[in-house]
Scaffold this active site. Structure first.
Site: not given
Length: 204
Positions: A8, A70-71, A153, A155-156, A181-182
């Site tokens: 990343t 990937d998210s 950041f 769609y938060d 999710h992360r």
């Protein structure tokens, strides 16, 4: 010293992994630390495929253990879109604002009960001579009709989390880490850390 590379350029993501690996005296590198410019085309149709593709490609290039993620956002009313196209949903150039506006436009007039969605994250770990493993996490929520909050950041600002009764952009980084999710995928990874550490050799 043992090294692991996080595929990343995002410094925020890198900090999460540094916190995980630093106690084990493992140096955490990112794509920003490399002299060569590595850009893996994400041609997969699922988060799993893209995460594996990225981790395996970079690992083969560098000969060290690589973790990639990937998210993205899945909206039920939009048949799972934007999904793997979350980062560039509104066009080839990444724009959080444009992506949010596109989602809000597509959901205009849709009642709250049908605005269900989730963030999903898949981590893939690939290394020389090792079988690639994946870890995944998700966070359920509802898409708001307008933005709320200034943290985070992507769609938060339009993702409301019922558990916290706030949008993801209204949460502190610590609060978000507990339910994101992360965060869930990282906790899965942490559970398998002993086996992972054994597979990371002394790499130059």
């Amino acid at each position: 010293m043992k090294k692991i590379l996080i595929a990343t350029n995002n410094k925020g993501k890198a900090k999460d992994f540094e916190a995980l690996f630093n106690p084990y005296n493992i140096e955490v590198l990112t794509l920003n630390d490399l002299e060569q410019d590595i850009d893996v085309e994400e041609t997969g149709v699922t988060f799993e495929e893209n995460a594996i593709l990225k981790a395996e490609t970079v690992s083969k290039l560098l000969g060290i253990t690589v973790i990639s993620d990937d998210s993205g956002l899945e909206i039920d009313k939009l048949n799972g879109a934007p999904g793997v196209y979350s980062a560039r949903y509104a066009g080839a150039v990444k724009s959080d604002e444009a992506n949010i506006e596109k989602v809000l436009t597509e959901l205009q007039g849709v009642p709250e009960a049908k605005r269900t969605a989730r963030f999903r994250c898949v981590l893939a770990v690939a290394g020389p001579g090792q079988e690639t493993v994946t870890f995944s996490g998700s966070c359920e929520g509802v898409i708001l009709e307008e933005k709320r909050g200034t943290n985070g950041f992507g769609y938060d600002p339009i993702f409301f989390n019922p558990e916290m009764d706030r949008s993801m952009a209204e949460l502190s980084p610590e609060e978000k880490g507990r339910i994101s999710h992360r965060g869930a995928a990282l906790r899965q990874l942490e559970e398998h850390l002993p086996q992972l550490l054994d597979s990371i050799g002394e790499q130059q």
